[in-house]
Write an enzyme that holds these catalytic residues in place. Structure first.
Site, mmCIF file in Angstrom:
data_model
loop_
_atom_site.group_PDB
_atom_site.id
_atom_site.type_symbol
_atom_site.label_atom_id
_atom_site.label_comp_id
_atom_site.label_asym_id
_atom_site.label_seq_id
_atom_site.Cartn_x
_atom_site.Cartn_y
_atom_site.Cartn_z
ATOM 1 N N ALA A 70 0.829 -1.148 0.047
ATOM 2 C CA ALA A 70 0.065 0.018 0.179
ATOM 3 C C ALA A 70 0.826 1.471 -0.147
ATOM 4 O O ALA A 70 2.042 1.373 0.738
ATOM 5 C CB ALA A 70 -0.652 0.128 1.388
ATOM 6 N N GLU A 103 -1.368 -12.443 -4.927
ATOM 7 C CA GLU A 103 -2.762 -12.134 -5.352
ATOM 8 C C GLU A 103 -3.332 -10.866 -5.612
ATOM 9 O O GLU A 103 -2.941 -10.138 -4.531
ATOM 10 C CB GLU A 103 -3.869 -13.073 -4.630
ATOM 11 C CG GLU A 103 -3.696 -14.389 -4.640
ATOM 12 C CD GLU A 103 -3.270 -15.215 -3.568
ATOM 13 O OE1 GLU A 103 -3.211 -14.726 -2.549
ATOM 14 O OE2 GLU A 103 -2.871 -16.454 -3.311
ATOM 15 N N ASN A 108 -8.372 -4.522 -9.507
ATOM 16 C CA ASN A 108 -7.338 -3.570 -9.188
ATOM 17 C C ASN A 108 -6.371 -3.207 -10.302
ATOM 18 O O ASN A 108 -5.297 -3.635 -10.387
ATOM 19 C CB ASN A 108 -6.678 -4.138 -8.181
ATOM 20 C CG ASN A 108 -5.962 -2.919 -7.299
ATOM 21 O OD1 ASN A 108 -5.632 -1.881 -7.675
ATOM 22 N ND2 ASN A 108 -5.429 -3.281 -6.056
ATOM 23 N N TYR A 115 2.444 -4.625 -10.962
ATOM 24 C CA TYR A 115 2.922 -5.690 -10.869
ATOM 25 C C TYR A 115 3.744 -6.201 -12.378
ATOM 26 O O TYR A 115 4.671 -6.827 -12.478
ATOM 27 C CB TYR A 115 2.217 -6.724 -10.388
ATOM 28 C CG TYR A 115 1.525 -6.352 -8.973
ATOM 29 C CD1 TYR A 115 2.273 -5.888 -8.010
ATOM 30 C CD2 TYR A 115 0.194 -6.728 -8.595
ATOM 31 C CE1 TYR A 115 1.870 -5.718 -6.617
ATOM 32 C CE2 TYR A 115 -0.373 -6.179 -7.266
ATOM 33 C CZ TYR A 115 0.487 -5.890 -6.396
ATOM 34 O OH TYR A 115 0.147 -5.535 -4.866
HETATM 35 C C1 LIG Z 1 -1.434 -0.183 -6.381
HETATM 36 C C2 LIG Z 1 -0.591 0.895 -5.642
HETATM 37 C C3 LIG Z 1 0.226 0.087 -4.461
HETATM 38 C C4 LIG Z 1 0.243 1.606 -6.810
HETATM 39 O O1 LIG Z 1 1.215 2.543 -6.204
HETATM 40 P P1 LIG Z 1 1.724 3.698 -6.740
HETATM 41 O O2 LIG Z 1 2.914 4.013 -6.147
HETATM 42 O O3 LIG Z 1 0.755 4.769 -6.884
HETATM 43 O O4 LIG Z 1 2.186 2.988 -8.243
HETATM 44 P P2 LIG Z 1 3.424 3.793 -9.137
HETATM 45 O O5 LIG Z 1 3.416 5.276 -9.184
HETATM 46 O O6 LIG Z 1 4.797 3.088 -8.783
HETATM 47 O O7 LIG Z 1 2.784 3.155 -10.563
HETATM 48 C C5 LIG Z 1 3.367 2.175 -10.961
HETATM 49 C C6 LIG Z 1 2.543 1.454 -12.327
HETATM 50 O O8 LIG Z 1 1.174 1.363 -12.124
HETATM 51 C C7 LIG Z 1 0.405 2.498 -12.792
HETATM 52 N N1 LIG Z 1 -0.588 2.737 -12.011
HETATM 53 C C8 LIG Z 1 -0.487 3.490 -10.572
HETATM 54 N N2 LIG Z 1 -1.893 3.639 -10.331
HETATM 55 C C9 LIG Z 1 -2.607 3.803 -11.408
HETATM 56 C C10 LIG Z 1 -3.961 3.667 -11.526
HETATM 57 N N3 LIG Z 1 -4.856 4.492 -10.628
HETATM 58 N N4 LIG Z 1 -4.556 3.389 -12.552
HETATM 59 C C11 LIG Z 1 -3.725 2.965 -13.678
HETATM 60 N N5 LIG Z 1 -2.206 2.598 -13.511
HETATM 61 C C12 LIG Z 1 -1.991 2.793 -12.504
HETATM 62 C C13 LIG Z 1 1.339 3.445 -13.318
HETATM 63 O O9 LIG Z 1 0.903 4.322 -14.474
HETATM 64 C C14 LIG Z 1 2.786 2.769 -13.421
HETATM 65 O O10 LIG Z 1 2.593 2.037 -14.686
HETATM 66 P P3 LIG Z 1 3.535 2.496 -15.861
HETATM 67 O O11 LIG Z 1 5.066 2.437 -15.435
HETATM 68 O O12 LIG Z 1 3.030 1.350 -16.927
HETATM 69 O O13 LIG Z 1 3.041 3.894 -16.209
HETATM 70 C C15 LIG Z 1 -1.411 2.165 -4.963
HETATM 71 O O14 LIG Z 1 -2.400 2.385 -5.823
HETATM 72 C C16 LIG Z 1 -2.056 1.821 -3.963
HETATM 73 O O15 LIG Z 1 -1.861 1.486 -2.575
HETATM 74 N N6 LIG Z 1 -3.463 1.254 -3.850
HETATM 75 C C17 LIG Z 1 -4.288 0.610 -3.012
HETATM 76 C C18 LIG Z 1 -3.854 -0.666 -2.074
HETATM 77 C C19 LIG Z 1 -3.683 -1.535 -3.067
HETATM 78 O O16 LIG Z 1 -4.423 -1.807 -4.050
HETATM 79 N N7 LIG Z 1 -2.667 -2.502 -3.154
HETATM 80 C C20 LIG Z 1 -2.282 -3.741 -3.848
HETATM 81 C C21 LIG Z 1 -3.208 -4.899 -3.135
HETATM 82 S S1 LIG Z 1 -2.907 -6.508 -4.197
#
Ligand SMILES: CC(C)(COP(=O)(O)OP(=O)(O)OC[C@H]1O[C@@H](n2cnc3c(N)ncnc32)[C@H](O)[C@@H]1OP(=O)(O)O)[C@@H](O)C(=O)NCCC(=O)NCCS
Length: 146
Positions: A70, A103, A108, A115
């Site tokens: 997260a 998983e 999402n 990933y």
């Molecule tokens: C999933 C999560 C950890 C991503 O973290 P983040 O720091 O925003 O991600 P990053 O900035 O490193 O982005 C990594 C990639 O994901 C993409 N990405 C990030 N947020 C996105 C969104 N809302 N929609 C589409 N793509 C997204 C980015 O564009 C990037 O891809 P790219 O390099 O191809 O452009 C964050 O959104 C989060 O904490 N979500 C809620 C908790 C969650 O879902 N955890 C995972 C449970 S399995």
């Protein structure tokens, strides 16, 4: 930005991020118990002296199971998730982990994109794996040669 091992005093903040992020969050006790297990490895990201992200893996027999990923909402889409997981995977590899799996909810998109960017590929679906709301999980693996 600093990426470092999680320590006991981080758990309070990690717990609050967990509460505001997930519909079925871990409790403080879950994190406390889990962090005492020597097969669990947690990282946090610190910015301006605040913990703003965390992740962990449970490693055994060369396999790492990634969970609890997260990033605090206002810090998302700044590559923090990517850099944090890249570091977790590098540390895992140096500790003998050859493959990683996880998983993720099929809906999402942000996490799945993150990933895939790290080299994970789809490896199947676990039907009705999640509750609140009920949803299938996508199973992903990171190939050891990547
Ligand atoms: C999933 C999560 C950890 C991503 O973290 P983040 O720091 O925003 O991600 P990053 O900035 O490193 O982005 C990594 C990639 O994901 C993409 N990405 C990030 N947020 C996105 C969104 N809302 N929609 C589409 N793509 C997204 C980015 O564009 C990037 O891809 P790219 O390099 O191809 O452009 C964050 O959104 C989060 O904490 N979500 C809620 C908790 C969650 O879902 N955890 C995972 C449970 S399995």
């Amino acid at each position: 930005m600093v990426i470092r091992d999680m320590i006991d005093t981080d758990i309070e903040t990690v717990y609050w991020i967990e509460q505001e992020t997930f519909s079925d969050p871990w409790s403080k006790e879950d994190f406390q118990t889990s962090s005492k297990d020597k097969n669990n490895h947690y990282l946090v990201v610190e910015m301006d002296n605040n913990v703003i992200a965390y992740c962990g893996y449970w490693g055994i027999a060369g396999e790492g199971y990634i969970y609890n990923v997260a990033v605090k909402e206002e810090y998302r889409k700044q590559k923090i998730g990517y850099l944090m997981l890249q570091e977790l995977i590098a540390r895992g590899r140096s500790q003998g982990i050859k493959t990683f799996t996880l998983e993720v909810r099929c809906s999402n998109e942000a996490a799945i994109r993150l990933y895939k960017r790290l080299g994970f590929v789809n490896a199947g679906v676990r039907k009705d794996f999640y509750t609140r709301p009920k949803e299938d999980a996508l199973i992903m693996w990171l190939d050891p040669i990547q």
